[in-house]
Write a protein that holds these residues in place. Structure first.
Motif, PDB file in Angstrom:
ATOM      1  N   GLU A 164      -4.555  36.296  20.802  1.00 34.14           N
ATOM      2  CA  GLU A 164      -5.251  35.893  22.028  1.00 34.14           C
ATOM      3  C   GLU A 164      -5.111  36.921  23.145  1.00 34.14           C
ATOM      4  N   GLN A 165      -3.960  37.599  23.188  1.00 30.04           N
ATOM      5  CA  GLN A 165      -3.770  38.565  24.278  1.00 30.04           C
ATOM      6  C   GLN A 165      -4.720  39.760  24.187  1.00 30.04           C
ATOM      7  N   ALA A 166      -5.387  39.922  23.018  1.00 26.92           N
ATOM      8  CA  ALA A 166      -6.325  41.050  22.842  1.00 26.92           C
ATOM      9  C   ALA A 166      -7.769  40.677  23.180  1.00 26.92           C
ATOM     10  N   SER A 198      -7.231  48.348  16.642  1.00 25.41           N
ATOM     11  CA  SER A 198      -7.122  48.984  15.320  1.00 25.41           C
ATOM     12  C   SER A 198      -8.353  48.597  14.499  1.00 25.41           C
ATOM     13  N   LYS A 199      -8.501  49.243  13.327  1.00 23.01           N
ATOM     14  CA  LYS A 199      -9.627  48.907  12.452  1.00 23.01           C
ATOM     15  C   LYS A 199      -9.576  47.421  12.052  1.00 23.01           C
ATOM     16  N   GLY A 200      -8.376  46.944  11.705  1.00 27.65           N
ATOM     17  CA  GLY A 200      -8.237  45.542  11.281  1.00 27.65           C
ATOM     18  C   GLY A 200      -8.656  44.584  12.386  1.00 27.65           C
ATOM     19  N   MET A 201      -8.334  44.934  13.653  1.00 27.93           N
ATOM     20  CA  MET A 201      -8.706  44.057  14.778  1.00 27.93           C
ATOM     21  C   MET A 201     -10.224  44.060  14.979  1.00 27.93           C
ATOM     22  N   LYS A 202     -10.848  45.250  14.826  1.00 25.37           N
ATOM     23  CA  LYS A 202     -12.316  45.309  14.978  1.00 25.37           C
ATOM     24  C   LYS A 202     -12.996  44.484  13.887  1.00 25.37           C
ATOM     25  N   GLN A 203     -12.425  44.548  12.684  1.00 24.79           N
ATOM     26  CA  GLN A 203     -12.972  43.739  11.585  1.00 24.79           C
ATOM     27  C   GLN A 203     -12.913  42.261  11.943  1.00 24.79           C
ATOM     28  N   LYS A 204     -11.792  41.861  12.565  1.00 26.63           N
ATOM     29  CA  LYS A 204     -11.648  40.439  12.929  1.00 26.63           C
ATOM     30  C   LYS A 204     -12.695  40.029  13.953  1.00 26.63           C
ATOM     31  N   VAL A 205     -13.059  40.967  14.849  1.00 28.01           N
ATOM     32  CA  VAL A 205     -14.107  40.660  15.826  1.00 28.01           C
ATOM     33  C   VAL A 205     -15.429  40.405  15.094  1.00 28.01           C
ATOM     34  N   MET A 206     -15.727  41.278  14.113  1.00 24.39           N
ATOM     35  CA  MET A 206     -16.992  41.103  13.381  1.00 24.39           C
ATOM     36  C   MET A 206     -16.979  39.834  12.537  1.00 24.39           C
TER      37      MET A 206
END
Ligand SMILES: Nc1ncnc2c1ncn2[C@@H]1O[C@H](COP(=O)(O)OP(=O)(O)OP(=O)(O)O)[C@@H](O)[C@H]1O
Length: 236
Positions: free
Chosen positions: A126-128, A137-145
Motif C-alpha cells: 500500500e505504501q507504494a 521494480s519490474k515485479g511491482m510494475k507487473q502487479k500494476v498491470m
C-alpha cells in the motif's frame, strides 16, 4: 464450459515464411494454459495475433474472444482481455493508482472493480500506491498491470514471459496471483520459458513447434536440462 478464447485454423506468414500453420486452440474460463517453445517458434507472434497487432502480416483463420469475433468486432473483442508484456508498460511519472485510472479511462469500460482492492489482490504494498512507477521494480510494475486487468474485469489474461527477470520470491508471488486469477474464473494464457513455474500454475502445457500447438507432459521428478532440450527438439 465457457470458452474464452477460440482459435480456428490460424495461419500466419511473414514475408512468405509460415510461422503459424492452421493452428487450432481453445481456452476455457478458469483454465490456465502455458505455451512453451524454442526461441523463434512463434509464441509472441501468436499472442500478437490474439491482440490483433499484425497489420502487415498475411494471416488467415478466426479468433474469438469470449465469443466475440476479433476480425468483425475488434474493439469489443479486445475489451474482454488484458495483456501483460514481458516488459510491463506503465507511465513512470504516474503512480499505480493514476496509471490504472488512466488505462481504464481509455477504454469504454462500463463495469470496473475498486482500484485499491485490485492493487491489494495483486500484492502491491500500500505504501507504494501513490509513488511514481518510475521508482518501481519490474515485479511491482507487473502487479500494476495485473491490478489493471482485475479492475477492468478482463475475462482473458495474456501473459508474455511473466517470470523473466523476477527473483524466486517475486516468481512465487506471481505464480500465486495467476492461480488466484484462475480461481476467479479468468482464462489465462501464458507464454513462457520458465517450465517449473508453468508446471506449478498450468492446467495444460503446450509446445509450439512447426507452427502448431501440441500437448506436452513433463515428469517433474526427472526434469533435467537435457530432458528439456529433448522435449523442445521434439525427441522426448
Ligand atoms: N514483424 C515481423 N516481421 C518479420 N518476421 C517476424 C516478425 N515478428 C517475428 N518475426 C519472426 O517470426 C518468428 C517467430 O518470432 P516470435 O517472436 O513469435 O518467436 P518466439 O517464439 O516468441 O521467440 P522467443 O522465445 O525468442 O521470444 C521469428 O523467426 C521472428 O524472426
Amino acid at each position: 464450459m465457457t470458452v474464452l478464447l477460440s482459435i480456428q485454423q490460424l495461419s500466419l506468414r511473414f514475408a512468405g515464411r509460415e510461422i503459424l500453420k492452421q493452428l487450432d486452440f481453445s481456452l476455457a474460463a478458469g483454465e490456465v494454459v502455458s505455451v512453451l517453445g524454442s526461441n523463434g517458434a512463434g509464441k509472441s507472434t501468436l499472442l500478437k495475433s490474439i491482440l490483433a497487432l499484425h497489420t502487415g502480416a498475411d494471416q488467415s483463420g478466426s479468433i474469438r474472444i469470449a465469443g466475440v469475433d476479433l476480425a468483425q468486432s475488434r474493439q469489443q473483442a479486445l475489451s474482454q482481455l488484458a495483456y501483460v508484456p514481458e516488459q510491463p508498460a506503465v507511465y513512470g511519472h504516474l503512480s499505480a493508482i493514476e496509471n490504472i485510472r488512466y488505462f481504464l479511462s481509455l477504454g469504454s469500460i462500463s463495469h470496473t472493480a475498486a482500484i485499491d482492492s485490485c492493487l491489494s489482490m495483486a500484492g502491491l504494498p500500500e505504501q507504494a500506491w501513490h509513488r511514481p512507477c518510475a521508482e518501481y521494480s519490474k515485479g511491482m510494475k507487473q502487479k500494476v498491470m495485473l491490478a489493471f486487468a482485475l479492475a477492468k474485469q478482463a475475462k482473458l489474461l495474456l501473459l508474455d514471459e511473466p517470470n523473466s527477470g523476477l527473483d524466486p520470491q517475486a516468481t512465487e508471488e506471481l505464480n500465486q496471483l495467476i492461480i488466484q486469477c484462475k480461481a476467479r474464473g479468468m482464462g489465462v494464457l501464458v507464454v513462457t520459458h520458465d517450465v517449473l513455474s508453468a508446471m506449478a500454475f498450468s492446467d495444460r502445457l503446450l509446445m509450439l513447434a512447426n507452427g502448431q500447438l501440441q500437448p506436452v507432459a513433463i515428469d517433474q521428478s526427472s526434469l533435467t536440462l537435457d530432458s528439456l532440450k529433448k522435449l523442445y527438439q521434439g525427441q522426448a
